[in-house]
Design a protein around this motif. Structure first.
Motif, short mmCIF file in Angstrom:
data_model
loop_
_atom_site.label_atom_id
_atom_site.label_comp_id
_atom_site.label_asym_id
_atom_site.label_seq_id
_atom_site.Cartn_x
_atom_site.Cartn_y
_atom_site.Cartn_z
N ARG A 27 0.83 -1.20 0.00
CA ARG A 27 0.00 0.00 0.00
C ARG A 27 0.86 1.25 0.00
O ARG A 27 0.52 2.25 -0.66
CB ARG A 27 -0.93 -0.01 1.21
CG ARG A 27 -2.03 -1.06 1.12
CD ARG A 27 -2.79 -1.19 2.42
NE ARG A 27 -3.83 -2.20 2.34
CZ ARG A 27 -4.52 -2.65 3.38
NH1 ARG A 27 -4.28 -2.17 4.60
NH2 ARG A 27 -5.44 -3.59 3.21
N SER A 28 1.95 1.23 0.74
CA SER A 28 2.83 2.39 0.79
C SER A 28 3.43 2.67 -0.58
O SER A 28 3.47 3.83 -1.03
CB SER A 28 3.95 2.15 1.81
OG SER A 28 4.86 3.23 1.82
N SER A 29 3.88 1.62 -1.25
CA SER A 29 4.45 1.81 -2.59
C SER A 29 3.41 2.35 -3.56
O SER A 29 3.69 3.27 -4.33
CB SER A 29 4.99 0.47 -3.11
OG SER A 29 5.44 0.59 -4.44
N ARG A 30 2.21 1.80 -3.51
CA ARG A 30 1.15 2.28 -4.42
C ARG A 30 0.78 3.72 -4.14
O ARG A 30 0.55 4.51 -5.07
CB ARG A 30 -0.08 1.38 -4.29
CG ARG A 30 0.13 -0.05 -4.79
CD ARG A 30 -0.95 -0.98 -4.29
NE ARG A 30 -0.70 -2.37 -4.67
CZ ARG A 30 -1.18 -3.40 -4.01
NH1 ARG A 30 -1.94 -3.22 -2.94
NH2 ARG A 30 -0.91 -4.64 -4.40
N SER A 31 0.73 4.07 -2.86
CA SER A 31 0.33 5.45 -2.51
C SER A 31 1.40 6.46 -2.87
O SER A 31 1.09 7.62 -3.17
CB SER A 31 0.00 5.53 -1.01
OG SER A 31 1.16 5.35 -0.22
N LEU A 32 2.67 6.04 -2.86
CA LEU A 32 3.76 6.96 -3.19
C LEU A 32 4.00 7.07 -4.69
O LEU A 32 4.42 8.13 -5.18
CB LEU A 32 5.05 6.49 -2.51
CG LEU A 32 5.13 6.62 -0.99
CD1 LEU A 32 6.38 5.93 -0.46
CD2 LEU A 32 5.11 8.08 -0.57
N ILE A 33 3.75 5.99 -5.43
CA ILE A 33 4.11 5.96 -6.84
C ILE A 33 2.89 6.02 -7.76
O ILE A 33 2.81 6.86 -8.65
CB ILE A 33 4.94 4.70 -7.16
CG1 ILE A 33 6.20 4.65 -6.29
CG2 ILE A 33 5.29 4.65 -8.64
CD1 ILE A 33 7.13 5.83 -6.47
N ASP A 34 1.92 5.14 -7.56
CA ASP A 34 0.81 5.03 -8.51
C ASP A 34 -0.31 6.04 -8.24
O ASP A 34 -0.84 6.62 -9.20
CB ASP A 34 0.24 3.61 -8.47
CG ASP A 34 1.23 2.59 -9.02
OD1 ASP A 34 1.13 2.26 -10.21
OD2 ASP A 34 2.11 2.15 -8.26
N ASP A 35 -0.68 6.22 -7.00
CA ASP A 35 -1.81 7.13 -6.71
C ASP A 35 -1.55 8.55 -7.20
O ASP A 35 -2.45 9.18 -7.78
CB ASP A 35 -2.12 7.13 -5.21
CG ASP A 35 -2.71 5.79 -4.75
OD1 ASP A 35 -3.04 4.96 -5.62
OD2 ASP A 35 -2.82 5.59 -3.52
N PRO A 36 -0.34 9.11 -6.99
CA PRO A 36 -0.11 10.50 -7.44
C PRO A 36 0.56 10.58 -8.82
O PRO A 36 1.24 11.56 -9.11
CB PRO A 36 0.83 11.04 -6.36
CG PRO A 36 1.67 9.85 -6.00
CD PRO A 36 0.78 8.64 -6.15
N ILE A 37 0.36 9.56 -9.66
CA ILE A 37 1.14 9.51 -10.91
C ILE A 37 0.87 10.71 -11.81
O ILE A 37 1.76 11.22 -12.47
CB ILE A 37 0.86 8.19 -11.66
CG1 ILE A 37 1.86 8.03 -12.82
CG2 ILE A 37 -0.58 8.09 -12.14
CD1 ILE A 37 1.84 6.66 -13.44
#
Length: 203
Positions: A27-37
């Motif tokens: 979740r941390s990786s997704r929130s740092l990389i994918d969510d704010p893409i």
């Protein structure tokens, strides 16, 4: 430019058998990389510029304009794909743990006794129609496999969404990558991964 996600150092079965730690990493990786893409791509297009003062900078606002191919390629190869690769490494490792023997399972004896008693018990469903129901305790490898199935499904959805943003924002990318309608993020990610291995970047 954003920093890519890296897998936890020294992956161990204990990490995989700790569902909250596993989910937190993903979740941390997704929130740092994918969510704010989308914002990350905006920042590539609108870098800070000196304003005359040696200690201050100004930044132009977000723009819907597409990005030139070199910027997109750099972002994909240095940030997005390495982060996806890190998550893939964790998921693949934990999948191997889930399908391997687990002699160190601390609940193995207790679970075996519970399941055996449940199977041997005598019930009378005429008195209680629900008394025949028995739900054996699952091994922690089975529980881990369930967690991984769910997270792999989430991962596919996240990557599809991120790839849609990239294709919509990157100049020429849609025509180059999927002009024939057959190539997807899976194709490009795999090409990047193979190239990385050939250049000595490892798995």
């Amino acid at each position: 430019m954003s920093e890519p996600t890296h897998p936890p150092p020294n992956l161990t079965p204990a990490f995989c058998f700790h569902p909250s730690a596993l989910r937190q990493f993903l979740r941390s990786s997704r929130s740092l990389i994918d969510d704010p893409i989308n914002n990350s791509l905006n920042n590539l297009l609108t870098p800070s510029h000196p304003s005359g003062s040696p200690t201050t900078t100004i930044r132009t606002g977000p723009t819907p304009h597409t990005l030139p191919d070199p910027l997109c390629t750099t972002y994909l190869h240095r940030v997005l794909f390495p982060s996806w690769h890190a998550r893939s490494q964790v998921l693949t490792y934990c999948a191997s743990v889930a399908t391997s023997p687990d002699p160190d399972d601390p609940e193995a004896v207790e679970r075996e006794v519970f399941n055996r008693r449940g199977q041997e018990r005598v019930v009378d469903e005429r008195l209680d129609p629900y008394s025949g129901r028995f739900f054996p305790k699952e091994a922690r490898t089975e529980a881990l496999a369930g967690v991984l199935r769910n997270e792999e499904g989430v991962e596919r959805i996240v990557r599809e969404r991120s790839w849609g943003v990239v294709r919509g924002r990157c100049e020429g990318l849609d025509g180059v990558i999927s002009g024939d309608g057959s190539r997807s993020w899976q194709d490009e990610f795999e090409r990047w991964r193979r190239r990385r291995e050939e250049e000595g970047g490892g798995r």
